[in-house]
Scaffold this active site. Structure first.
Site, PDB file in Angstrom:
ATOM      1  N   GLU A  44       0.850  -1.185   0.000  1.00 49.62           N
ATOM      2  CA  GLU A  44       0.000   0.000   0.000  1.00 49.62           C
ATOM      3  C   GLU A  44       0.888   1.238   0.000  1.00 49.62           C
ATOM      4  O   GLU A  44       1.806   1.345   0.818  1.00 49.62           O
ATOM      5  CB  GLU A  44      -0.897   0.036   1.237  1.00 49.62           C
ATOM      6  CG  GLU A  44      -1.941  -1.055   1.285  1.00 49.62           C
ATOM      7  CD  GLU A  44      -2.799  -0.974   2.531  1.00 49.62           C
ATOM      8  OE1 GLU A  44      -3.826  -1.655   2.564  1.00 49.62           O
ATOM      9  OE2 GLU A  44      -2.434  -0.232   3.476  1.00 49.62           O
ATOM     10  N   ASP A  55      -5.615   8.879  10.539  1.00 52.42           N
ATOM     11  CA  ASP A  55      -4.301   8.376  10.934  1.00 52.42           C
ATOM     12  C   ASP A  55      -3.873   8.927  12.281  1.00 52.42           C
ATOM     13  O   ASP A  55      -4.206  10.054  12.648  1.00 52.42           O
ATOM     14  CB  ASP A  55      -3.262   8.749   9.863  1.00 52.42           C
ATOM     15  CG  ASP A  55      -3.452   7.959   8.590  1.00 52.42           C
ATOM     16  OD1 ASP A  55      -3.320   6.728   8.660  1.00 52.42           O
ATOM     17  OD2 ASP A  55      -3.732   8.558   7.539  1.00 52.42           O
TER      18      ASP A  55
END
Length: 257
Positions: A44, A55
């Site tokens: 990824e 995040d």
């Protein structure tokens, strides 16, 4: 057959995440190669964004570092092209919706041409009937990119039924509440949640968010069809470790070895 489908044929894939451009173009590509040598089966690549709300601090700082290196949409394409010179590893773009929305459908075709196999949009709304995200799913199909979709412990049945119509390649199960980051162990209901998802999905179910060591990776693979390690790798890049050290670290996490 898509490269992602092939990756699941004979193994439970070890999936690694890096923020594209973190540490600069050359370092980013070198670290991607290091993860491949370390046993990562699917990679990824994060598209750096100024407001990465899903995040935690580790990956937020990686987005900042990548943006400071002037990483942009062209850089992401060049990273994929560089990897494709020597590797056939499946590539997934991990992005927030806004950067791709601004680039338009033509950029999805550029991603495919550069070597990407799938796109995961962490904050993309799932269409109930017709809403702003539905054309985006159609654009992914037209670009021949798999849409990778997220499910969480709190995802309700009606949403899972919608996701089932859209997701291809694998379902990304967010195994921890909150943002990305390093956790010491899996949640207590991990196996129960995976079993619940299997009632809805025939595609592989991959677990991510929080897996950072061999013990948690091994525990996850007892129930999931693959694992994602992200923050643990990104934390190493923040320390500017060598690609050789990153390879060794990846091998230390992989419970299949």
């Amino acid at each position: 057959m898509n490269r992602i489908e092939t990756a699941f044929k004979n193994t439970k894939p070890f999936i690694g995440y890096l923020t594209g451009g973190d540490g600069g173009f050359d370092y980013s590509v070198a670290c991607a190669h290091a993860l491949i040598r370390g046993g990562v089966d699917i990679l990824e690549i994060g598209f750096p964004f100024s407001d990465p709300v899903a995040d935690g601090p580790i990956i937020q700082k990686a987005h900042t570092r990548a943006l400071e290196e002037k990483t942009d949409s062209t850089t992401i394409l060049e990273i994929a092209k560089a990897l494709r010179e020597t590797s056939n590893i499946p590539l997934v773009l991990f992005s927030y919706y806004n950067p791709l929305l601004q680039k338009g459908p033509q950029y999805l075709h550029q991603l495919k041409a550069a070597g990407f196999d799938a796109v995961l949009i962490v904050d993309l709304p799932i269409p109930q009937h017709a809403n702003e995200s539905e054309p985006f799913f159609q654009a992914l199909i037209e670009a021949k990119l798999f849409p990778i979709v997220l499910a969480t412990p709190s995802t309700r049945e009606e949403r899972l039924l919608q996701i089932r119509k859209l997701a291809k390649g694998f379902l990304y199960y967010v195994s921890q509440k909150g943002t990305t980051g390093i956790r010491s162990k899996l949640s207590d209901d991990f196996s129960t949640q995976i079993a619940r998802l299997r009632c809805y999905f025939q595609i592989p179910i991959v677990a991510g968010f929080g897996i950072a060591n061999r013990a948690s990776a091994a525990a996850a693979l007892k129930h999931a069809d693959g694992i994602v390690v992200g923050s643990a790798f990104v934390e190493k890049l923040e320390k500017k470790i060598s690609p050789e050290e990153l390879t060794t670290f990846a091998q230390s996490i992989d419970p299949r070895q």
